[in-house]
Design an enzyme around this catalytic site. Sequence first.
Site, mmCIF file in Angstrom:
data_model
loop_
_atom_site.group_PDB
_atom_site.id
_atom_site.type_symbol
_atom_site.label_atom_id
_atom_site.label_comp_id
_atom_site.label_asym_id
_atom_site.label_seq_id
_atom_site.Cartn_x
_atom_site.Cartn_y
_atom_site.Cartn_z
ATOM 1 N N ARG A 86 0.861 -1.253 -0.066
ATOM 2 C CA ARG A 86 -0.200 0.089 0.063
ATOM 3 C C ARG A 86 0.798 1.384 0.084
ATOM 4 O O ARG A 86 1.917 1.341 0.516
ATOM 5 C CB ARG A 86 -0.976 0.070 1.352
ATOM 6 C CG ARG A 86 -2.090 -1.091 1.231
ATOM 7 C CD ARG A 86 -3.123 -0.955 0.223
ATOM 8 N NE ARG A 86 -3.915 -2.077 0.106
ATOM 9 C CZ ARG A 86 -3.966 -2.897 -0.545
ATOM 10 N NH1 ARG A 86 -2.833 -3.214 -1.495
ATOM 11 N NH2 ARG A 86 -5.049 -4.008 -0.627
ATOM 12 N N GLU A 115 -2.722 7.477 -6.288
ATOM 13 C CA GLU A 115 -2.760 6.728 -7.704
ATOM 14 C C GLU A 115 -3.501 7.060 -8.735
ATOM 15 O O GLU A 115 -4.515 7.368 -8.513
ATOM 16 C CB GLU A 115 -2.744 5.249 -7.421
ATOM 17 C CG GLU A 115 -1.791 4.721 -6.544
ATOM 18 C CD GLU A 115 -2.106 3.277 -6.094
ATOM 19 O OE1 GLU A 115 -2.949 2.771 -6.716
ATOM 20 O OE2 GLU A 115 -1.486 2.643 -5.165
ATOM 21 N N HIS A 136 -0.747 -0.046 -10.187
ATOM 22 C CA HIS A 136 -1.301 -0.979 -9.453
ATOM 23 C C HIS A 136 -2.482 -1.716 -10.198
ATOM 24 O O HIS A 136 -3.580 -1.650 -9.563
ATOM 25 C CB HIS A 136 -1.708 -0.493 -8.100
ATOM 26 C CG HIS A 136 -1.974 -1.641 -7.085
ATOM 27 N ND1 HIS A 136 -0.980 -2.580 -6.718
ATOM 28 C CD2 HIS A 136 -2.927 -1.883 -6.300
ATOM 29 C CE1 HIS A 136 -1.290 -3.436 -5.870
ATOM 30 N NE2 HIS A 136 -2.704 -2.839 -5.339
#
Length: 169
Positions: A86, A115, A136
């Site tokens: 994370r 992000e 991600h």
Amino acid sequence: IGLIGGRGAIGSKVSEMARVFGMKVVITSRSSKPCEGAEVVSMDELLGRSDFVSVHCPLNSETRKSIGRPHFEKMKTGAFLINTARGGIINEEELCDALEQDVIAGAGLDVQESEPPAEGSRLWRLAQKNCLLTPHIGWQRVETRQRLVDSVALNITQFLKGEPTNVVN
């Protein structure tokens, strides 16, 4: 390779794969679960011994921004930090400082605090030097989503049989 939080499912798999490549694995974790083939060490020892430090712990009030300048200064100057856990676990400003000042050799970040990083983020500039940024999105592959659907179906079936699996207390 040093694994922070390396006794969970993902950390254990990384440990297994690292050993296949002949790496020595050291871990530090609050969990008491065994991790085959890995040596459990203190955080300071892990940081000082590892060429790669890989983060595998959950993000919570205890881990938020828990890895920062003091940790980078204990790492080898040729070491790389890898975060696939994370983004909020790493203090990004302190990481950027460490990368700009060559305190560590580099970082590979599959996750960031925001992000994608904001347009003016120092991470973008560092991506030209010693910071690899990846989106991600590993879970978006069809095969990964199918495994997720299959897992949910199995969990429901097992629950209806009175034999629940993957129970979180």
